[in-house]
Design an enzyme around this catalytic site. Sequence first.
Site, PDB file in Angstrom:
ATOM      1  N   ASP A  20       0.862  -1.186   0.000  1.00 15.56           N
ATOM      2  CA  ASP A  20       0.000   0.000   0.000  1.00 15.56           C
ATOM      3  C   ASP A  20       0.898   1.235   0.000  1.00 15.56           C
ATOM      4  O   ASP A  20       1.681   1.437   0.931  1.00 15.56           O
ATOM      5  CB  ASP A  20      -0.882  -0.039   1.261  1.00 15.56           C
ATOM      6  CG  ASP A  20      -1.924   1.055   1.263  1.00 15.56           C
ATOM      7  OD1 ASP A  20      -2.045   1.788   0.247  1.00 15.56           O
ATOM      8  OD2 ASP A  20      -2.601   1.191   2.296  1.00 15.56           O
ATOM      9  N   ASP A 118      -3.156   2.503  -5.847  1.00 14.33           N
ATOM     10  CA  ASP A 118      -2.020   2.531  -4.912  1.00 14.33           C
ATOM     11  C   ASP A 118      -1.912   1.289  -4.021  1.00 14.33           C
ATOM     12  O   ASP A 118      -1.237   1.309  -3.013  1.00 14.33           O
ATOM     13  CB  ASP A 118      -2.094   3.790  -4.039  1.00 14.33           C
ATOM     14  CG  ASP A 118      -3.194   3.724  -3.013  1.00 14.33           C
ATOM     15  OD1 ASP A 118      -4.215   3.059  -3.283  1.00 14.33           O
ATOM     16  OD2 ASP A 118      -3.045   4.319  -1.942  1.00 14.33           O
ATOM     17  N   GLU A 119      -2.548   0.220  -4.436  1.00 13.00           N
ATOM     18  CA  GLU A 119      -2.575  -0.979  -3.583  1.00 13.00           C
ATOM     19  C   GLU A 119      -2.572  -2.239  -4.427  1.00 13.00           C
ATOM     20  O   GLU A 119      -3.243  -2.279  -5.457  1.00 13.00           O
ATOM     21  CB  GLU A 119      -3.924  -1.002  -2.863  1.00 13.00           C
ATOM     22  CG  GLU A 119      -3.902  -0.799  -1.405  1.00 13.00           C
ATOM     23  CD  GLU A 119      -5.328  -0.905  -0.871  1.00 13.00           C
ATOM     24  OE1 GLU A 119      -5.804  -2.046  -0.707  1.00 13.00           O
ATOM     25  OE2 GLU A 119      -5.956   0.140  -0.670  1.00 13.00           O
TER      26      GLU A 119
HETATM   27 MG   LIG Z   1      -2.461   3.969   0.192  1.00  9.79          MG
END
Ligand SMILES: [Mg+2]
Length: 373
Positions: A20, A118-119
């Site tokens: 993350d 973003d993960e």
């Molecule tokens: Mg994040």
Amino acid sequence: MSELQFPLKNDTSRKIIHIDMDAFFASVEERDNPELALHPLVIARHPHDTGGRGVVTTANYKARQYGIHSAMSAQKAYELCPKAVFMPGNHEKYREISHQVREIFAKYTDIIEPVSIDEAYLDVTHNKQNIQSAVKVARLIQQEIWQEVRLTCSAGVSYNKFLAKLASDYHKPAGLTLVAPDEALAFMQALPIEKFHGVGKKTSPKMHELGIFTGMDLYQLGEMELISQFGKMGYSLYRKVRGIHDSPVNVTRDRKSVGKEHTYGNPLTTENQVLAQLRRLAEEVDKSLRRVAKHGQTIVLKVRYADYTTITKRQTLNQYIRDKDQIFSQASLIWEDVLGLEKGIRLLGITVTNLDPISYENILLPLWEKKTE
Ligand SMILES: [Mg+2]
């Protein structure tokens, strides 16, 4: 455990990493303009410029100290910290960095499931570098991301996706947390129930009413009780809190379109049949879109007649298609243009194309705007 007729099986053989990026959009802007790091920074248009509309997509850690968080209205963020710097996001740039990061993952494994920009989950059980330790893989990935894009991420390592995600959230920013099989139960039992992925704003008050505040409280409840209170989610939480979650890391290609089609052995001959099938296809397409966290503005209807002539017609909207109802209504509109039931229909297909990743801004902005109308 007496209520269990069959012992639950737990597969702890996999090695899963959840990565993350830390305060992703805000960190990118700070990287490109270090001056920004000195201030509370909110990625959203300034409410003064939007008449109070807009939603926070990311807040840097300084802004979070004021209680600002993503998905909050920009207006609320402004009230919490009037001196915060507001910046509209540059999604083009974030997308490009996200691709660079994904290329780093691909040096280690092809089993990558991007959850959002973003993960991602990675299955590194059998990785390309033949590294035994998943913790070592996670550390190498963190280092490479830092070297290549100058951004930090947090990593969680465990034997299933649920635990890996809890682990990446445990130490932020730049954390690396391992939850080994023999630590899983104690790790979860100590967590506040809100930390359990899937227990959101709607579920947590109900949990509290039932006296569930921690993983330990959840662990005390029987399977039947959880199912009767929370349905399918109760079934899955009963297992998760026992460390059981077998969902595989789903490899999703970076798709440009999502489509479903069905062929009919007995050609469709009535309007009602067609509409029922379009509704079913719309639901399936919507489900797939959500799974890959994408949305698009163009919808394509494909119709093949019993004589095998095939037509495809597309329509592009001036905004993202929201949900299954909208997919259905657009497809029906195209269908009204096409019609031609007399020949009988052998195949129907719906595709949503020109896909973009869903970001908070894209989902929440319309909701927020509606609210303030
Ligand atoms: Mg994040």
